[in-house]
Design a protein around this motif. Structure first.
Motif, PDB file in Angstrom:
ATOM      1  N   UNK A 152       0.829  -1.202   0.000  1.00  0.00           N
ATOM      2  CA  UNK A 152       0.000   0.000   0.000  1.00  0.00           C
ATOM      3  C   UNK A 152       0.864   1.254   0.000  1.00  0.00           C
ATOM      4  N   UNK A 153       0.419   2.260  -0.713  1.00  0.00           N
ATOM      5  CA  UNK A 153       1.020   3.586  -0.616  1.00  0.00           C
ATOM      6  C   UNK A 153      -0.052   4.523  -0.066  1.00  0.00           C
ATOM      7  N   UNK A 154       0.377   5.691   0.439  1.00  0.00           N
ATOM      8  CA  UNK A 154      -0.533   6.589   1.122  1.00  0.00           C
ATOM      9  C   UNK A 154      -0.474   7.985   0.517  1.00  0.00           C
ATOM     10  N   UNK A 155      -1.578   8.692   0.644  1.00  0.00           N
ATOM     11  CA  UNK A 155      -1.661  10.038   0.087  1.00  0.00           C
ATOM     12  C   UNK A 155      -0.665  10.959   0.778  1.00  0.00           C
ATOM     13  N   UNK A 156      -0.328  12.078   0.129  1.00  0.00           N
ATOM     14  CA  UNK A 156       0.597  13.052   0.705  1.00  0.00           C
ATOM     15  C   UNK A 156       0.073  13.573   2.043  1.00  0.00           C
ATOM     16  N   UNK A 157      -1.217  13.809   2.100  1.00  0.00           N
ATOM     17  CA  UNK A 157      -1.820  14.290   3.346  1.00  0.00           C
ATOM     18  C   UNK A 157      -1.633  13.269   4.462  1.00  0.00           C
ATOM     19  N   UNK A 158      -1.841  11.993   4.147  1.00  0.00           N
ATOM     20  CA  UNK A 158      -1.678  10.933   5.147  1.00  0.00           C
ATOM     21  C   UNK A 158      -0.220  10.809   5.577  1.00  0.00           C
ATOM     22  N   UNK A 159       0.689  10.946   4.619  1.00  0.00           N
ATOM     23  CA  UNK A 159       2.109  10.858   4.947  1.00  0.00           C
ATOM     24  C   UNK A 159       2.505  11.935   5.959  1.00  0.00           C
ATOM     25  N   UNK A 160       2.067  13.162   5.713  1.00  0.00           N
ATOM     26  CA  UNK A 160       2.405  14.260   6.612  1.00  0.00           C
ATOM     27  C   UNK A 160       1.806  14.047   7.997  1.00  0.00           C
ATOM     28  N   UNK A 161       0.611  13.463   8.026  1.00  0.00           N
ATOM     29  CA  UNK A 161      -0.066  13.231   9.297  1.00  0.00           C
ATOM     30  C   UNK A 161       0.631  12.168  10.122  1.00  0.00           C
ATOM     31  N   UNK A 162       1.188  11.147   9.453  1.00  0.00           N
ATOM     32  CA  UNK A 162       1.777  10.009  10.174  1.00  0.00           C
ATOM     33  C   UNK A 162       3.286  10.126  10.366  1.00  0.00           C
ATOM     34  N   UNK A 163       3.914  11.059   9.670  1.00  0.00           N
ATOM     35  CA  UNK A 163       5.363  11.195   9.750  1.00  0.00           C
ATOM     36  C   UNK A 163       5.844  11.410  11.184  1.00  0.00           C
ATOM     37  N   UNK A 164       5.244  12.344  11.891  1.00  0.00           N
ATOM     38  CA  UNK A 164       5.686  12.652  13.251  1.00  0.00           C
ATOM     39  C   UNK A 164       5.503  11.467  14.188  1.00  0.00           C
ATOM     40  N   UNK A 165       4.428  10.700  13.982  1.00  0.00           N
ATOM     41  CA  UNK A 165       4.180   9.512  14.808  1.00  0.00           C
ATOM     42  C   UNK A 165       5.288   8.482  14.602  1.00  0.00           C
ATOM     43  N   UNK A 166       5.706   8.322  13.351  1.00  0.00           N
ATOM     44  CA  UNK A 166       6.761   7.348  13.047  1.00  0.00           C
ATOM     45  C   UNK A 166       8.103   7.823  13.599  1.00  0.00           C
ATOM     46  N   UNK A 167       8.397   9.106  13.459  1.00  0.00           N
ATOM     47  CA  UNK A 167       9.646   9.639  14.019  1.00  0.00           C
ATOM     48  C   UNK A 167       9.646   9.499  15.540  1.00  0.00           C
ATOM     49  N   UNK A 168       8.489   9.764  16.145  1.00  0.00           N
ATOM     50  CA  UNK A 168       8.373   9.709  17.605  1.00  0.00           C
ATOM     51  C   UNK A 168       8.690   8.313  18.142  1.00  0.00           C
ATOM     52  N   UNK A 169       8.280   7.283  17.406  1.00  0.00           N
ATOM     53  CA  UNK A 169       8.463   5.914  17.906  1.00  0.00           C
ATOM     54  C   UNK A 169       9.943   5.524  17.961  1.00  0.00           C
ATOM     55  N   UNK A 170      10.796   6.233  17.196  1.00  0.00           N
ATOM     56  CA  UNK A 170      12.235   5.917  17.229  1.00  0.00           C
ATOM     57  C   UNK A 170      12.882   6.385  18.525  1.00  0.00           C
ATOM     58  N   UNK A 171      12.209   7.255  19.279  1.00  0.00           N
ATOM     59  CA  UNK A 171      12.771   7.789  20.527  1.00  0.00           C
ATOM     60  C   UNK A 171      12.112   7.185  21.771  1.00  0.00           C
ATOM     61  N   UNK A 172      11.259   6.183  21.557  1.00  0.00           N
ATOM     62  CA  UNK A 172      10.491   5.646  22.676  1.00  0.00           C
ATOM     63  C   UNK A 172      10.982   4.257  23.072  1.00  0.00           C
ATOM     64  N   UNK A 173      10.610   3.850  24.289  1.00  0.00           N
ATOM     65  CA  UNK A 173      10.977   2.529  24.793  1.00  0.00           C
ATOM     66  C   UNK A 173       9.813   1.956  25.605  1.00  0.00           C
ATOM     67  N   UNK A 174       9.804   0.640  25.724  1.00  0.00           N
ATOM     68  CA  UNK A 174       8.843  -0.010  26.599  1.00  0.00           C
ATOM     69  C   UNK A 174       7.422   0.000  26.084  1.00  0.00           C
ATOM     70  N   UNK A 175       6.470  -0.057  27.031  1.00  0.00           N
ATOM     71  CA  UNK A 175       5.065  -0.235  26.697  1.00  0.00           C
ATOM     72  C   UNK A 175       4.504   0.918  25.871  1.00  0.00           C
ATOM     73  N   UNK A 176       5.046   2.122  26.085  1.00  0.00           N
ATOM     74  CA  UNK A 176       4.553   3.284  25.343  1.00  0.00           C
ATOM     75  C   UNK A 176       4.715   3.096  23.841  1.00  0.00           C
ATOM     76  N   UNK A 177       5.757   2.366  23.436  1.00  0.00           N
ATOM     77  CA  UNK A 177       5.952   2.123  22.009  1.00  0.00           C
ATOM     78  C   UNK A 177       4.835   1.258  21.444  1.00  0.00           C
TER      79      UNK A 177
END
Length: 284
Positions: free
Chosen positions: A118-143
């Protein structure tokens, strides 16, 4: 032709998912596949994405969900300053008891649809980008919470299939709840090289031609002819990629009985001729 390599993903049974963070990615990984799902976010570069029989360009950012055992690769034009984040998780997620609950229905469908990439619309990409970046800095159950939140966002986002045809019997049954559609698709999978008519398929499931045509479109969101042509073009792409067969041989071995019609249909589906497609995939 380059061999399709199987990647051994460094995920263990105790992991729900793994996150691979690659600033300044080199984009030198060959075309490969693995049994896990993959979410791939590419930022800060232009290039091309190849997933199964799909080849598409992207600019600045790209987000895709790749299903199990689909060949894929990215090529970026700029190296310095780019950023690639990859999240990989087992295909067993679809069978987890919690995912079978009603509240997870959209995520179930996302994973079923993801079997084709699947590919995603530009709007969806911008909306989910920060969530994906955020997960790289998280640990444990919060991830875990962020991971399921991301899947939920993806399940509600505008998305488009990448692979022209990637038939999976279990996925078809889950998505359509129709054994008649699964029976037809199984037959087409085995006989797409032969002459197959709508009447043949209607008779196979005991329906009139008109009723079957409407039923198939309602259950699969495409006409019977489109589905058959997608299946044949997908096979032709594999032959162009993995063999040295001539264009004529690829045409007839994929179920087409006219070279001109094959080239016309191939160009319509892939926006390039079979020869151009063969030359293009050599770059991957």
């Amino acid at each position: 032709m380059k061999d399709l390599q199987r990647e051994i993903v460094p995920i263990v049974e105790e992991d729900l998912f793994i996150v691979l963070n690659h600033p300044d990615a080199e984009f030198d990984y060959p075309m490969h596949y693995h049994s896990e799902y993959e979410i791939n976010l590419v930022m800060g570069t232009n290039g091309q994405r190849m997933v199964g029989d799909s080849i598409e360009g992207f600019e600045e950012m790209d987000l895709a969900l790749i299903g199990p055992n689909i060949g894929h690769a990215w090529r970026g034009d700029r190296v310095k300053g780019n950023h690639v984040i990859t999240i990989q998780f087992s295909d067993n997620l679809l069978n987890m008891p919690i995912v079978s609950k009603r509240q997870f229905k959209p995520i179930q469908q996302l994973l079923i649809d993801g079997k084709r990439g699947l590919k995603f619309s530009k709007e969806a990409q911008l909306k989910m980008k920060d969530e994906i970046i955020k997960i790289t800095h998280m640990h444990g159950f919060q991830t875990v919470l962020t991971f399921f939140s991301l899947l939920n966002e993806m399940s509600n986002a505008d998305r488009y299939p990448l692979v022209s045809n990637h038939y999976d019997a279990s996925g078809t049954l889950q998505a359509t709840k129709s054994r008649r559609i699964a029976k037809v698709c199984n037959y087409m999978e085995q006989h797409f090289r032969d002459t197959i008519s709508l009447s043949d398929m209607a008779s196979l499931v005991g329906m009139s031609d008109s009723a079957f045509s409407h039923f198939f479109k309602a259950k699969t969101n495409m006409t019977f002819i489109d589905h058959l042509n997608n299946m044949r073009i997908a096979h032709a792409c594999r032959l162009l990629s993995d063999t040295n067969q001539t264009i004529s041989e690829v045409c007839y071995n994929s179920g087409f009985n006219n070279i001109s019609n094959f080239i016309r249909m191939f160009k319509k589906k892939k926006q390039m001729t079979p020869n151009a497609y063969r030359e293009h995939i050599k770059k991957f």
